[in-house]
Design a protein around this motif. Structure first.
Motif, mmCIF file in Angstrom:
data_model
loop_
_atom_site.group_PDB
_atom_site.id
_atom_site.type_symbol
_atom_site.label_atom_id
_atom_site.label_comp_id
_atom_site.label_asym_id
_atom_site.label_seq_id
_atom_site.Cartn_x
_atom_site.Cartn_y
_atom_site.Cartn_z
ATOM 1 N N ASN A 173 9.318 2.780 -2.189
ATOM 2 C CA ASN A 173 8.219 3.348 -2.626
ATOM 3 C C ASN A 173 8.144 4.391 -3.428
ATOM 4 O O ASN A 173 8.941 5.288 -3.492
ATOM 5 C CB ASN A 173 7.469 3.971 -1.078
ATOM 6 N N SER A 220 9.049 12.778 -3.936
ATOM 7 C CA SER A 220 8.991 13.713 -2.783
ATOM 8 C C SER A 220 10.032 14.875 -2.683
ATOM 9 O O SER A 220 9.906 15.912 -2.186
ATOM 10 C CB SER A 220 8.863 13.100 -1.605
ATOM 11 N N LEU A 276 6.472 6.866 -4.435
ATOM 12 C CA LEU A 276 6.283 8.163 -4.004
ATOM 13 C C LEU A 276 7.420 8.917 -3.150
ATOM 14 O O LEU A 276 7.501 10.173 -3.391
ATOM 15 C CB LEU A 276 5.130 8.047 -3.028
ATOM 16 N N LYS A 281 0.829 -1.021 0.064
ATOM 17 C CA LYS A 281 0.055 0.036 0.161
ATOM 18 C C LYS A 281 0.859 1.038 -0.108
ATOM 19 O O LYS A 281 1.701 1.214 0.743
ATOM 20 C CB LYS A 281 -0.969 0.175 1.015
ATOM 21 N N PRO A 282 0.518 2.136 -0.810
ATOM 22 C CA PRO A 282 1.322 3.544 -0.896
ATOM 23 C C PRO A 282 1.504 4.354 0.431
ATOM 24 O O PRO A 282 2.455 4.997 0.689
ATOM 25 C CB PRO A 282 0.809 4.069 -1.922
ATOM 26 N N TYR A 283 0.332 4.263 1.049
ATOM 27 C CA TYR A 283 0.250 5.320 2.142
ATOM 28 C C TYR A 283 -0.075 4.792 3.494
ATOM 29 O O TYR A 283 -0.924 3.546 3.695
ATOM 30 C CB TYR A 283 -0.840 6.357 2.019
ATOM 31 N N ASN A 284 0.252 5.301 4.709
ATOM 32 C CA ASN A 284 0.136 4.900 5.844
ATOM 33 C C ASN A 284 -1.340 5.383 6.339
ATOM 34 O O ASN A 284 -1.983 6.172 5.419
ATOM 35 C CB ASN A 284 0.863 5.562 7.040
ATOM 36 N N GLY A 325 -2.013 9.114 6.204
ATOM 37 C CA GLY A 325 -1.988 9.774 4.917
ATOM 38 C C GLY A 325 -0.492 10.088 4.362
ATOM 39 O O GLY A 325 -0.137 10.342 3.371
ATOM 40 N N THR A 326 0.649 9.656 5.380
ATOM 41 C CA THR A 326 1.839 9.898 4.852
ATOM 42 C C THR A 326 2.391 8.716 4.256
ATOM 43 O O THR A 326 1.710 7.558 3.913
ATOM 44 C CB THR A 326 2.763 9.767 6.224
ATOM 45 N N ILE A 327 3.544 8.990 3.317
ATOM 46 C CA ILE A 327 4.049 7.805 2.776
ATOM 47 C C ILE A 327 4.632 6.657 3.406
ATOM 48 O O ILE A 327 5.393 6.956 4.409
ATOM 49 C CB ILE A 327 5.196 8.486 1.743
ATOM 50 N N ASP A 328 4.283 5.576 3.137
ATOM 51 C CA ASP A 328 4.769 4.350 3.552
ATOM 52 C C ASP A 328 5.977 3.943 3.119
ATOM 53 O O ASP A 328 6.323 3.829 2.026
ATOM 54 C CB ASP A 328 3.753 3.256 3.444
ATOM 55 N N SER A 360 12.241 10.839 4.541
ATOM 56 C CA SER A 360 11.853 9.906 3.813
ATOM 57 C C SER A 360 12.975 8.737 3.657
ATOM 58 O O SER A 360 12.500 7.677 2.978
ATOM 59 C CB SER A 360 12.303 10.197 2.310
#
Length: 1018
Positions: A437, A443, A439, A413-416, A419-422, A490
């Motif tokens: 990731n 970033s 994303l 999954k891309p996000y926690n 809403g933050t980037i996983d 990041s």
């Protein structure tokens, strides 16, 4: 006495009667045809707007008047026999009409005088009527460029002129674009043409991820573009003319009423095509393996499709442009100004290009002998970029966001939840923590801020009749700030260290100063016309580069605005300058406008060249025979133009040389250890070459111009042969010399081809239909490298080889998949289920000798065609462009077809991979080989036909206070017909490289754009 008196009275009566009749005759005539007559009328322009102040005159007489605010006028006419009315207005084509004694109302429509100037085109250091051109020159109108929404005017040139190949290397907003005029002309230099904007010379360079320098120019400011292709037309630019020249003329004011114009549009962009990779179910089956072991995912079908990472990084993106221009003037002073705002979001998140620009052009006629003027263009561009792909190695395809998204496991999954980037460390017990990731790749801060100003001031004086002196002073000032910051946040907390976080600031400043003094003399005597042009030019270029790189930040609070807080800070600086002095002359001769001769010569002296070759001479000659002026041709009513052209000349390319290429250089080295103290050192890096000089192109051209049926149909054909020698090439040296290589003028390339273009006014009535098309064939060949080497690899699949085109692909030949029972040849590094390649030399083993030429990235031909229709107030147009016969090395597909990439996702077609119980002859099986094999399987057909634009417009009826108003809807990059399996066949991951062509390492995909626009003139 009485008889005498009566006789006298009778005589007197007769005399009085005669006198009365004599006096009566004119009166009677006036009553039948009055000698005094009042005539009236109205003068309007082509749009029906009144022309206030237009002059209405009785030709050859003193009687004249001017129109009022409504365009109305009146005159009293005496004796209308053989009289003519003359209508004129500054900036419009004058007209005359014969007076009809029975008519009293004369309404007149005047056409803009620009229509009468269409046959006048810009050439190097002057202008010429098209009928007098002896070289190969193609013209593109400004309105053709802006038919599609573009950030870079070069995008609008694609498919518009024969001999011109435009490649959109990346779909990134404001991104890189390359142009080739009559093929690739260099190996280690540049093959980009010289661009001249109102006299200011600029260049186009940069990598595939850089913002194009041409994107800083507002396309709406361009009036016309002339593409100079042969030696005759480009030799006037000497050592910078070898790759062709693109002359850009911006819009200038015209005498006449002042017009305020708004031209704007808003559109939405979407990705044109998505690649098919495995969904979660298919990926889980891949992870389970094909050897019957205990599956990791017992029920893949229950997992669903998972995350589509392409949907994560791609988006619907808006694009808008707003242009406001003001133009007008008097016979003495003409002014044109414009302001533009352009904003394009990229279809990949966090990418954007924004430009603010302003232009002002002023021309002033002091008197009949002196005039002066100035041009100023300034722009402020902000480019928010992203790392899209790698360029060099096969493994680099996943280094950018596109490749990373395609290879990302669909189970992640891309996000926690917040809403933050996983970072994937918390998913599945950190099993996929090693994956990146996508994303995180988009970033970091990656911003280029560019300020650019181009300015010209000129003065012109008529010394004596026919002799004119013109002096111009030009400048191109650029200031660029590059910001980069990869945040500490990041990085997975457990992986952070003292070097976490990377920041960088880079300042790049350049200044070009150019002065040109030109004398021109024009004289006609009898049937002869002679024009002489002489120019002295001096140009200075300065470049400054300062960069600070830092790693190890305590936090992200200051981003890259406090690099001194980092643990490690390094500084890199560079500065160079060079100068060119030039002397050039041209002779244009015409006899009866039938036989034309042009002679051109230029001497360039450059500080770039070696000590023994500081100056170069570049001559050219061309001639034309206007057959249409011959008696036998005039008898052919269907012919309106027929001209035969020929040219031969020498041009140069100094762009291959950096300012200090010819000198012995030193560079810093890794620190030396003195008493456990690191000390930086300096060591020689290159050996001097005092014989280093410009690359030179010798070109011959023969052309034919044909006009039929009053130019309803026109046709232009050219055949050319160009050989470029003295190409800069790096030659290997014996290690005993102390140097590894030396740059020198060793290599040679040939380009030859055919060009055809046509224009037709198919219908000219109420329903109008215009059609234009062009096609170009070019054959490129390497004739020599360094005198000793026959071929050299550029990477694992591209090479330079004598006798072959530049950048051809050399690979193994795919021969299926090794099946059970087949003997695996030694050297293949394979086993059953792996890729099998052909043993070309039949020696029973696989070696480098089994590789062969498998593709050419250079197209066999490029083409374009467009059509415009109009009926009453509606207009419709379409535009197509394409290439045929070129190959593309699909490096992305190469990476995605490897079933042994660990957790990486792969191409969907690998569901048909080789399996022990389901043999396949197309795709290798899991574990059959360590890595994929470079074969012709990945050398794909790059031919395409692209629908560049469809536009439907409507011009509103006359509205009080408006000169004109048009609304339109348009679609760009509508579809692409191709067999290529990647995102887009129009691609090159190596940007403007002259040798590594047609390589796709997952560059930024192109987008389809649908927009609506408004054009209003007050």
């Amino acid at each position: 006495m009485k008889k005498s008196t009566l006789k006298q009275a009778a005589c007197s009566g007769v005399l009085l009667l005669a006198l009365f009749c004599t006096l009566l005759l004119p009166a009677t005539a006036q009553n039948g045809k009055p000698s005094v007559q009042k005539i009236t009328g109205r003068v309007i322009d082509a749009r029906g707007e009144p022309l206030s102040g237009a002059t209405v005159r009785i030709a050859g007489r003193d009687a004249a008047t001017r129109t009022d605010a409504d365009g109305a006028w009146s005159l009293t006419l005496t004796n209308a026999d053989e009289a003519k009315l003359s209508f004129s207005f500054v900036g419009y084509t004058p007209r005359e009409v014969k007076i009809d004694p029975a008519r009293t109302v004369y309404n007149m429509t005047l056409q803009d005088a620009v229509a009468g100037l269409n046959d006048v085109i810009v050439v190097g250091y002057g202008t010429s009527k098209r009928k007098d051109i002896t070289g190969s020159v193609a013209s593109i109108k400004g309105e053709e460029l802006t038919q599609t929404p573009i950030a870079n005017f070069a995008q609008g040139m694609e498919g518009r002129a024969a001999g011109l190949q435009v490649t959109q290397n990346s779909g990134q907003p404001g991104g890189n674009i390359s142009i080739r005029i009559r093929g690739t002309n260099s190996i280690n230099g540049t093959s980009e043409p010289l661009y001249v904007i109102d006299g200011v010379q600029i260049s186009n360079d940069g990598g595939v991820s850089d913002v194009s320098p041409l994107s800083t120019i507002n396309p709406n400011d361009i009036e016309s573009i002339e593409v100079l292709k042969d030696a005759s037309s480009t030799a006037i630019y000497g050592s910078r003319g070898s790759n062709g020249v693109v002359l850009i003329t911006t819009r200038r004011g015209k005498a006449g009423p002042t017009r305020l114009t708004y031209d704007g549009y808003y559109g939405e962009q979407n990705i044109l095509k998505k690649l098919k990779v495995m969904n979660l179910q298919q990926w889980a089956e891949l992870q389970n393996g094909d050897n019957g072991a205990t599956p990791e995912f017992p029920d893949p079908a229950a997992l669903g499709k998972g995350t589509d990472w392409q949907d994560v990084i791609y988006r619907q993106a808006p694009m808008q442009s707003h242009n406001l221009s003001l133009a007008g003037g008097s016979a003495q002073t003409k002014v044109a100004m414009s302001a533009n705002f352009m904003n394009q979001d990229g279809i990949i998140i966090n990418s954007n290009f924004k430009r603010y620009s302003y232009r002002a052009n002023v021309d002033h006629k002091i008197n009949d002998r002196f005039k002066t003027g100035a041009s100023l263009f300034t722009s402020y561009s902000i480019y928010n970029g992203i790392t899209v792909s790698g360029t060099n190695a096969v493994d680099a395809t996943f280094a950018g966001v596109v490749g990373s998204a395609l290879a990302a496991a669909p189970i992640l999954k891309p996000y926690n939840d917040n809403g933050t980037i996983d970072d994937f460390s918390g998913q599945f017990n950190g099993r996929y923590q090693g994956q990146t990731n996508p994303l995180y790749i988009v970033s970091p801060l990656q911003r280029q801020t560019i300020k650019r100003s181009l300015g010209t001031i000129y003065g012109e004086a008529v010394i004596v009749k026919g002799l004119t002196y013109r002096a111009s002073f030009n400048a191109d000032l650029q200031s660029q700030l590059n910001d980069y910051y990869f945040p500490v946040s990041s990085i997975t907390p457990s992986l952070r260290n003292n070097n976490s976080g990377v920041g960088e600031k880079t300042n790049i400043n350049s200044l070009l100063l150019l002065h040109e003094s030109m004398l021109s003399y024009l004289h006609s005597f009898g049937d002869h016309t002679l024009k002489l042009t002489g120019v002295f030019a001096t140009q200075s270029n300065q470049y400054n580069y300062n960069s600070v790189h830092a790693t190890g930040f305590p936090n992200d609070q200051t981003s890259n605005e406090a690099l001194q807080l980092a643990t490690t800070v390094t500084v890199n600086t560079n500065r160079n300058r060079y100068r060119i002095d030039s002397y050039l002359g041209r002779i244009n001769y015409s006899y009866k406008s039938k036989y034309l001769l042009d002679l051109t010569g230029r001497v360039d002296g450059s500080s770039k060249f070696g000590a023994n070759n500081k100056y170069g001479f570049f001559p050219a000659a061309s001639g034309a025979w206007r057959i249409i002026e011959e008696g036998f041709a005039r008898k052919l009513d269907f012919l309106s133009d027929l001209k035969l052209r020929a040219s031969y000349g020498l041009t140069g390319n100094a762009g291959a040389l950096t300012p200090y290429n010819s000198l012995s250089l030193v560079q810093s080295t890794s620190p030396y250890d003195f008493n456990h103290t690191p000390v930086n050192g300096i060591a020689p890096s290159s050996v001097q070459n005092p014989n280093l000089k410009w690359e030179r192109s010798l070109q011959a051209d023969i052309g034919l111009d044909v006009g039929l049926f009053n130019d309803r149909i026109s046709f232009v054909a050219d055949v050319y042969d160009k050989t470029t020698s003295n190409l800069l090439y790096v030659k290997q040296l014996p290690l005993s010399s102390g140097y590894a290589t030396i740059p020198g003028n060793f290599a040679k390339i040939q380009n030859k081809g055919l060009e055809f273009s046509t224009n037709a006014k198919v219908l000219t009535g109420k329903f109008k239909w215009n059609l234009s098309a062009n096609i170009s064939f070019n054959r490129n060949k390497v004739l020599d490298l360094d005198g000793t080497t026959d071929e050299t690899f550029l990477n694992t699949y591209s090479l330079l080889k004598i006798g072959q085109p530049v950048g051809v692909f050399k690979t193994f030949l795919f021969d299926g998949i090794y099946q059970k029972g087949e003997t695996v040849l030694p050297g293949s590094g394979a086993q059953t289920g792996a890729t099998k390649v052909k043993d070309l030399n039949k020696d029973g083993q696989i070696t480098a000798d089994d590789q062969t030429i498998t593709g050419d990235p250079n197209p066999k031909f490029v083409y374009g065609f467009s059509s415009n229709f109009s009926f009453r107030r509606f207009d419709f147009s379409f535009f197509f462009a394409g290439t045929y016969g070129n190959k593309v090395f699909n490096n992305g597909r190469f990476a995605l077809e490897n079933p042994n990439g660990g957790f990486n996702n792969v191409e969907e077609e690998l569901v048909n991979r080789w399996k022990p119980n389901q043999p396949s002859n197309d795709y290798p099986g899991i574990g059959a080989q360590g890595r994929n094999v470079v074969t012709d399987r990945y050398v794909e057909n790059g031919s395409f036909l692209r629908c560049k634009n469809l536009t439907l417009g409507y011009t509103l009826p006359k509205i009080k206070g408006l000169y004109g108003c048009r609304v339109y809807v348009s679609a760009s990059n509508v579809f692409v017909l191709t067999k290529y399996k990647g995102y887009d066949p129009e691609v090159n991951s190596f940007g403007n490289s002259t040798t590594q062509l047609g390589v796709d390492n997952f560059v930024y995909p192109s987008a389809r754009n649908v927009q609506a626009g408004l054009q209003v003139t007050f």
